[in-house]
Design an enzyme around this catalytic site. Structure first.
Site, PDB file in Angstrom:
ATOM      1  N   ARG A 133       0.817  -1.214   0.000  1.00 38.61           N
ATOM      2  CA  ARG A 133       0.000   0.000   0.000  1.00 38.61           C
ATOM      3  C   ARG A 133       0.854   1.270   0.000  1.00 38.61           C
ATOM      4  O   ARG A 133       0.355   2.364  -0.283  1.00 38.61           O
ATOM      5  CB  ARG A 133      -0.943  -0.015   1.214  1.00 38.61           C
ATOM      6  CG  ARG A 133      -1.942   1.132   1.240  1.00 38.61           C
ATOM      7  CD  ARG A 133      -3.068   0.874   2.237  1.00 38.61           C
ATOM      8  NE  ARG A 133      -2.590   0.577   3.571  1.00 38.61           N
ATOM      9  CZ  ARG A 133      -2.217   1.511   4.479  1.00 38.61           C
ATOM     10  NH1 ARG A 133      -2.265   2.786   4.154  1.00 38.61           N
ATOM     11  NH2 ARG A 133      -1.821   1.146   5.679  1.00 38.61           N
TER      12      ARG A 133
ATOM     13  N   TYR B  56     -12.309  13.606 -20.561  1.00 39.40           N
ATOM     14  CA  TYR B  56     -12.819  12.250 -20.408  1.00 39.40           C
ATOM     15  C   TYR B  56     -14.042  12.257 -19.501  1.00 39.40           C
ATOM     16  O   TYR B  56     -14.035  12.865 -18.430  1.00 39.40           O
ATOM     17  CB  TYR B  56     -11.720  11.355 -19.835  1.00 39.40           C
ATOM     18  CG  TYR B  56     -12.205  10.007 -19.355  1.00 39.40           C
ATOM     19  CD1 TYR B  56     -12.843   9.123 -20.216  1.00 39.40           C
ATOM     20  CD2 TYR B  56     -12.031   9.615 -18.031  1.00 39.40           C
ATOM     21  CE1 TYR B  56     -13.291   7.891 -19.781  1.00 39.40           C
ATOM     22  CE2 TYR B  56     -12.470   8.385 -17.582  1.00 39.40           C
ATOM     23  CZ  TYR B  56     -13.097   7.528 -18.452  1.00 39.40           C
ATOM     24  OH  TYR B  56     -13.545   6.312 -18.018  1.00 39.40           O
TER      25      TYR B  56
ATOM     26  N   ASP C 232      -3.799  15.188 -18.756  1.00 36.50           N
ATOM     27  CA  ASP C 232      -4.062  13.801 -19.084  1.00 36.50           C
ATOM     28  C   ASP C 232      -3.400  13.545 -20.437  1.00 36.50           C
ATOM     29  O   ASP C 232      -3.836  14.065 -21.462  1.00 36.50           O
ATOM     30  CB  ASP C 232      -5.574  13.543 -19.161  1.00 36.50           C
ATOM     31  CG  ASP C 232      -5.916  12.077 -19.384  1.00 36.50           C
ATOM     32  OD1 ASP C 232      -5.087  11.362 -19.977  1.00 36.50           O
ATOM     33  OD2 ASP C 232      -7.017  11.648 -18.981  1.00 36.50           O
TER      34      ASP C 232
ATOM     35  N   LYS D 276      -4.395   1.944 -21.122  1.00 29.88           N
ATOM     36  CA  LYS D 276      -4.430   2.207 -22.552  1.00 29.88           C
ATOM     37  C   LYS D 276      -3.076   1.915 -23.210  1.00 29.88           C
ATOM     38  O   LYS D 276      -2.645   0.774 -23.253  1.00 29.88           O
ATOM     39  CB  LYS D 276      -4.895   3.644 -22.788  1.00 29.88           C
ATOM     40  CG  LYS D 276      -6.149   4.049 -21.992  1.00 29.88           C
ATOM     41  CD  LYS D 276      -7.323   3.129 -22.221  1.00 29.88           C
ATOM     42  CE  LYS D 276      -8.639   3.676 -21.666  1.00 29.88           C
ATOM     43  NZ  LYS D 276      -8.685   3.867 -20.209  1.00 29.88           N
TER      44      LYS D 276
END
Length: 388
Positions: free
Chosen positions: A48, A102, A174, A199
């Site tokens: 974590r 987006y 982005d 992606k």
């Protein structure tokens, strides 16, 4: 050897790999342990905390590709962007964000920010004057996306970065659609670069991941949020992502080459009303794209003429998949109004130019002729059916 002197394929192949000192294997070993010794060690590792061996090494590759000091990887692109926002925005702060964004990011801002007391303004357009007009005294961050999803609008990265710096505001982008192969926003003054690593970085439609790259100072601030929210990535997926990124340059260049030719083909087809691709000379930001992109990318979108049913057209495709997500080695198409922007109302989609005739095309590595012929036969079938 300096990383800056290494070629892209060399960076993708070798930077961030873990040397297999024990068995001398050619690829990085995978460390799946979720429990590590805490005493008499240089690093107290805990999944974590984003510092397991595979996580620690992979971010070196991402940082090298994006020309940054450091990076972090997350369990999804939305985890990456939400951690980034929450690291630099708190109650009473204000975000300026591009209006063509987006859909998932737009929905996150609209549904979650009010819970944190964070204010925001979507720009009226994507010129630098639109961003400047949206700045308020409490603005702390400007966020852009270029090329945008799904309209492929181009925002002036250098101008936005300069505006932000002149106001003492951070800037973020982005960079998913371009990938670090086709665009490096840090070189134009942007502070933070995020990706949906699902992606192009992943590229095979088989992993879910996100990434943020920036200075060590900025990444540490995001890490402080990340360790509390727990958006870390499993080490098997980390290993898969590192493996996939070895071919990133080869994949993106092949996809971009196909996209250029397909954009020209679609642009000259009578059944296509409009093509959105910055590589076309008539694209309104073609020259701007040339000035800030290494190449024009492998994403495009197009609108069918009225009277042709967009969903019926997709159903006639044999090779190109009607599929969610993007940037895999296989070509895919989808209707943004039914998928990526389905969470927006019709009025909201209309306001940003997302028509029901719009199709987003993620171009893969297949042979160009085969992709072209698949589109041609689908258009012939749907036009024949509509005339029957």
């Amino acid at each position: 050897m300096s990383k800056k002197k290494l070629g892209l394929n060399t960076i993708c192949t070798h930077i961030g790999e873990i040397k297999d000192e024990q068995f001398k294997g050619a690829i990085s070993p995978i460390y799946l342990s979720t429990s590590y010794q805490f005493d008499n060690v240089d690093v107290k590792r805990y999944p974590r905390y984003f510092n397991t061996p595979n996580q620690e090494h992979l971010v070196k590759k991402i940082a090298a590709l994006e020309h940054t000091e450091d990076a972090l990887i997350f369990a999804s692109g939305m985890a990456a962007i939400s951690h980034m926002f929450l690291a630099f925005l708190q109650k009473g702060d204000h975000l300026v964000v591009q209006n063509t964004l987006y859909g998932g990011a737009t929905n996150f801002i609209r549904e979650e920010f009010s819970k944190y007391g964070i204010e925001y303004t979507f720009t009226d357009g994507y010129d630098v004057s639109d961003f400047e007009a949206a700045i308020q005294p409490n603005t702390k961050l400007i966020h852009i996306e270029t090329p945008s999803n799904p309209l492929l609008t181009i925002t002036d990265i250098k101008a936005i970065a300069s505006l932000a710096k002149s106001k003492g505001i951070l800037s973020s982008i982005d960079n998913t659609f371009a990938s670090p192969i086709n665009q490096n926003p840090i070189d134009f003054g942007i502070d933070l670069v995020m990706h949906s690593a699902t992606k192009y970085l992943g590229g095979h439609s088989d992993i879910l991941a996100g990434a943020v790259a920036g200075s060590k100072e900025h990444i540490e601030r995001i890490w402080n949020v990340g360790k509390n929210l727990g958006g870390s990535l499993s080490d098997f997926t980390v290993w898969m992502l590192e493996r996939s990124m070895k071919t990133l340059t080869l994949r993106v260049k092949a996809q971009t080459k196909n996209a250029k030719k397909l954009a020209q083909f679609l642009d000259n087809h009578s059944a296509i009303a409009k093509v959105n691709y910055p590589g076309l000379k008539h694209h309104p930001q073609h020259e701007l794209a040339k000035s800030q992109m290494h190449d024009f990318g492998a994403m495009l979108s197009f609108e069918l003429v009225e009277g042709i049913d967009a969903m019926a057209f997709q159903n006639q495709l044999n090779l190109i998949k009607s599929s969610m997500s993007l940037a895999g080695v296989e070509s895919t198409m989808l209707l943004p109004a039914e998928t990526s922007h389905a969470l927006l109302t019709q009025d909201e989609r209309d306001a940003v130019g997302i028509s029901n005739q719009l199709i987003r095309f993620s171009v893969g590595i297949e042979t160009f002729r085969d992709l072209k012929n698949d589109i041609k036969q689908a258009l012939i079938k749907i036009k024949t059916a509509s005339c029957a």
